[in-house]
Enzyme design. Structure first.
Site, PDB file in Angstrom:
ATOM      1  N   LYS A  34     -10.313  44.106  -5.337  1.00 25.80           N
ATOM      2  CA  LYS A  34      -9.251  43.730  -4.397  1.00 25.80           C
ATOM      3  C   LYS A  34      -9.871  43.161  -3.122  1.00 25.80           C
ATOM      4  CE  LYS A  34      -9.057  48.515  -2.742  1.00 25.80           C
ATOM      5  NZ  LYS A  34      -8.289  49.782  -2.779  1.00 25.80           N
ATOM      6  N   TYR A 251     -19.539  38.016  28.466  1.00 27.02           N
ATOM      7  CA  TYR A 251     -18.207  38.223  29.049  1.00 27.02           C
ATOM      8  C   TYR A 251     -18.094  39.603  29.682  1.00 27.02           C
ATOM      9  CZ  TYR A 251     -16.449  34.077  26.630  1.00 27.02           C
ATOM     10  OH  TYR A 251     -16.235  32.801  26.197  1.00 27.02           O
ATOM     11  N   MET A 299     -16.947  35.191  20.459  1.00 31.81           N
ATOM     12  CA  MET A 299     -16.407  34.619  19.231  1.00 31.81           C
ATOM     13  C   MET A 299     -17.509  34.081  18.308  1.00 31.81           C
ATOM     14  SD  MET A 299     -13.615  31.570  18.679  1.00 31.81           S
ATOM     15  CE  MET A 299     -12.229  32.421  19.383  1.00 31.81           C
TER      16      MET A 299
END
Ligand SMILES: *Cc1c(COP(=O)(O)O)cnc(C)c1O
Length: 355
Positions: A34, A251, A299
């Protein structure tokens, strides 16, 4: 080319399936694929496990694709079906399905005559998620047996604590009491139960996470139970900086250097599937040395401590998890489990298959 990639070691996958087979020699083993084979790629995983006793998925379209690819073994839908119209697909593609509710039984009652569907009737033995409560299982089985659209019937249950101290005995006893006298095959064991609770192996086992080389037990790694990591997420250092004392990185400036310190910027971020919530000190392998992340994951990048890695340069290989840096350790540092990290591998990461 951006240097990040995930290497998928197919020999390791086969090895791990072999471990499950060896531990439960009398049982058929449904390879649980799955969630795109826990992030490893379902087509690839199924190809590597082409001799598996069967496959188990949650997504109907994935099940259909496996059948269309030519796999002939049982393909089971672990969460069952959700709407009556899916039953014609299940039938057409000879899929098997879990049945866990009277609503599903009602949908099956409306089926026109046709090819019989094999079902796994699920007992809720204490997890309180899916399945018929013990008091309803007899009535459910009577309905199932009376339905001409149903073929072979297997009893199934799922453990909530196979990986921890509470164990399986309490659920096993409920399962045995509720299903006593029912002459049909039984399936209980997930990876943790396969590895730790041989009394649960019964007729069909359902190895998932262990196939991918990840231990289901807190505080251990796959290697402790003879498993080999299948996915290695690797990238490279793409910049090196020297932080002066008091300078912060990334950040929010979430990490501040106390002393002068070299750091490396790695081309891997949360858009690649690396967890943004991984804090400073999450383990990372740079070259052949284990070091740690620093500051916030962004990111497309994260930063690592190069204090103990003087040989690191732009281009030095970095293993985010996998060979040399177990995914279990990264997951623990990030407050999650290996399952979540593997499943979250992002589509933009290039896959390298290792035969
Ligand atoms: C996902 C799943 C498994 C596999 O569990 P692992 O812990 O990954 O081995 C087994 N059975 C059911 C019903 C599942 O949903």
């Amino acid at each position: 080319m951006r240097p990040i990639s995930a290497t998928i070691d197919l020999a390791a996958l086969r090895h791990n399936y072999g471990v499950a087979r060896r531990l439960a020699p009398g049982a058929a083993a449904l390879a649980v694929v799955k969630a795109n084979a826990y992030g490893h790629g379902i087509a690839r995983a199924a190809r590597a496990l082409a001799d598996a006793g069967g496959f188990a998925v949650v997504e109907l379209d994935a099940a259909v694709r496996l059948r269309e690819t030519g796999f002939e073994q049982p393909i089971v839908l672990l969460e069952g079906f959700f709407e009556a119209r899916e039953l014609s697909v299940i039938r057409e593609y000879r899929l098997s399905t879990v049945v866990h509710s009277f609503e599903q039984l009602e949908m099956m009652r409306g089926l026109p005559a046709g090819r019989a569907i094999d079902v796994m009737v699920k007992l809720d033995s204490g997890m309180n998620r899916l399945g018929f409560p013990p008091g309803d299982i007899k009535a459910a089985l009577e309905q199932v047996k009376a339905n001409p659209a149903v073929g072979a019937i297997t009893l199934i249950t799922h453990f909530a604590n196979a990986d921890d101290e509470k164990g399986v005995q309490w659920q096993l006893e409920r399962f045995e009491r509720a299903t006593a006298g029912q002459a049909m095959a039984r399936s209980l064991a997930n990876s943790a139960a396969i590895l730790r609770h041989p009394q649960t192996h019964a007729d069909v086992v359902r190895p998932g996470i262990m196939l991918y080389g990840c231990s289901p037990f807190a505080g251990t790694t796959g290697a402790d139970v003879d498993l080999k990591p299948v996915m290695t997420l690797a990238s490279e250092i793409i910049a090196v900086r020297d932080l002066a004392p008091g300078e912060a990185v990334g950040y929010g400036g979430a990490y501040t250097a106390e002393t002068a310190q070299p750091i490396g910027v790695v081309a891997c971020g949360y858009a690649d599937g690396y967890p943004r919530h991984a804090p400073t000190d999450t383990p990372v392998l740079v070259g052949d040395r284990l070091t740690r992340t620093l500051g916030r994951v962004s990111m497309d990048m994260l930063t690592v401590d190069l204090s103990g890695v003087p040989e690191a340069r732009v281009g030095t290989r970095v293993v985010l998890w996998g060979e040399g840096n177990p995914v279990e350790h990264v997951a623990t540092a990030a407050g999650t489990v290996g399952y979540e990290l593997l499943c979250a591998l992002a589509p933009r990461v290039r896959i390298i298959e290792k035969a």
